[in-house]
Design an enzyme around this catalytic site. Structure first.
Site, short mmCIF file in Angstrom:
data_model
loop_
_atom_site.label_atom_id
_atom_site.label_comp_id
_atom_site.label_asym_id
_atom_site.label_seq_id
_atom_site.Cartn_x
_atom_site.Cartn_y
_atom_site.Cartn_z
N GLY A 1 42.48 11.55 -30.45
CA GLY A 1 43.07 11.20 -29.17
C GLY A 1 43.07 9.72 -28.88
N ARG A 2 41.96 9.20 -28.38
CA ARG A 2 41.89 7.79 -28.00
C ARG A 2 42.27 6.85 -29.15
NH1 ARG A 2 37.59 10.48 -25.86
NH2 ARG A 2 37.48 10.63 -23.58
N ARG B 1 46.40 26.05 -27.36
CA ARG B 1 45.21 25.21 -27.21
C ARG B 1 44.15 25.96 -26.42
NH1 ARG B 1 43.88 19.11 -24.86
NH2 ARG B 1 42.86 18.46 -26.80
N GLN C 1 53.82 20.41 -25.33
CA GLN C 1 52.75 21.20 -24.71
C GLN C 1 53.22 21.68 -23.34
OE1 GLN C 1 49.05 19.83 -22.74
NE2 GLN C 1 47.99 20.79 -24.47
N TYR D 1 42.97 24.99 -16.87
CA TYR D 1 44.28 25.18 -16.27
C TYR D 1 44.64 26.67 -16.23
CZ TYR D 1 44.25 20.15 -16.62
OH TYR D 1 43.89 18.82 -16.49
#
Length: 370
Positions: A320-321, A231, A99, A184
């Site tokens: 994810g987690r 993304r 990424q 971002y």
């Protein structure tokens, strides 16, 4: 009916399943120099049974860095460090994308070698904090007022994306993901409330998508569009980016990325407890506009993931987690095994604790029976 455990063709490979380890910042790079290391190689290779691994965000330049201890992909040492990671993942049978990350205004001079962070417009991300390591003094501080990018700045950063993509190929990655989500830099150009430019990069929707379009175009020329994922985060308001008409904006992006024939779109759904839900008609609309792989991530469990894939608006699902605490997550999901719970206080920074010491189901079973 398509299943979470079916194979999927991507970037000339056949992925073992449709379970994705999404990008997750873990802040374990070697200092100084933000260099990937053997501990990171172990972490990623432990999780190589994912159909696809997407690396943690890796900054494309010193000015693209927003948080202390995150890895980069612009120096020779960083590229060599990432080679250790990709070699380990490939040896374990996995596929991994890098990424590529530029945080824009979500930073502080302590993280950018003293330079003022940049953004499409001189608008501070108010209330947004970043983690710094300023000569050993660590902690969270407010992000600062950025400098509005000139055309020279824009051209320079576009070139940095190209070089970072080439560096990722040199480091052995199977492809790259452009981080255009979560507030971002690319997201700052896209969303209407973070971009007040009056030139060709601001104002109209077409202009606000120009930076993304130019980055995708030149990176496609450099490495091939089939090696690119993007993304996006249509409904999140992370780091202060908000769009006034998100469905219109992100439908237009799906159409744009379909024209470039990128490999996949990765939708990061808002995942906090009272987050806005992404309507099903919005997801189906994106599916109609984009012919590549659609990947979704955001508080999915096995049941929700299977439904998403069966209904056809998703092709892959990121966990994810669960991947933090379960290196063998695909096996656990397939066998309906109990999942380990991650340790929140070990997510960022530190050593192997809470990083590479989570047991696989086989290890847990063996220790229980010993």
């Amino acid at each position: 009916m398509t299943s979470l455990f079916d194979t999927l063709p991507l970037v000339g490979k056949i992925l073992n399943n449709r379970i994705v380890m999404p990008p997750m910042t873990r802040s374990r790079s070697t200092q100084p120099g933000d260099v990937p290391n053997p501990l990171m190689a172990t972490y990623y290779s432990q999780r190589a049974s994912a159909g696809l691994i997407i690396s943690e965000g890796t900054q494309i330049s010193p000015l693209g860095k927003g948080y202390a201890w995150t890895p980069g992909i612009y120096s020779t040492e960083q590229i060599i460090g990432w080679c250790q990671v990709t070699d380990a993942v490939h040896a374990a049978g996995g596929t991994i994308f890098a990424q590529l990350w530029h945080v824009g205004r979500v930073s502080h001079p302590a993280n950018t070698e003293g330079e003022t962070p940049i953004s499409p417009s001189a608008i501070q991300a108010k209330g947004v904090k970043v983690f710094i390591d300023d000569d050993g003094q660590t902690g969270f501080v407010d992000s600062v007022m950025p400098r509005a990018m000139s055309k020279v700045d824009i051209d320079k950063v576009i070139g940095e994306y190209v070089q970072a993509a080439l560096n990722a190929m040199s480091a052995g990655f199977d492809g790259i993901e452009l981080h255009a989500a979560n507030g971002y830099l690319i997201n700052q150009f896209i969303d209407s409330q973070s971009n007040t430019r009056t030139d060709e990069y601001g104002g109209s929707l077409t202009n606000r998508l120009r930076f993304l379009s130019e980055v995708v175009a030149v990176v496609s020329d450099a490495i091939g569009s089939e090696k690119i994922g993007v993304r996006l985060a249509p409904l999140t308001t992370l780091n202060g980016t908000v769009d006034d008409n998100p469905q219109q904006t992100y439908e237009a992006i799906a159409t744009l990325l379909n024209q470039y024939q990128v490999a996949y779109i990765h939708i990061a759904e808002a995942d906090w407890d009272d987050a806005p839900l992404m309507p099903l008609d919005f997801k189906r609309s994106l599916r109609q506009r984009f012919g590549g792989v659609m990947l979704y991530a955001g508080k999915y469990d096995k049941s929700r993931a299977e439904t998403a894939i069966a209904e056809g608006w998703a092709d892959m699902i990121g966990f994810g987690r669960p991947f933090v605490a379960n290196p063998d997550l695909p096996h656990r999901l397939a066998q309906n095994l109990v999942l380990n719970t991650h340790q929140p206080d070990t997510l960022f920074g530190g050593d192997k604790k809470g990083y590479t010491d989570y047991p696989s189901a086989k290890e847990q079973f063996s220790s229980t029976c010993a």
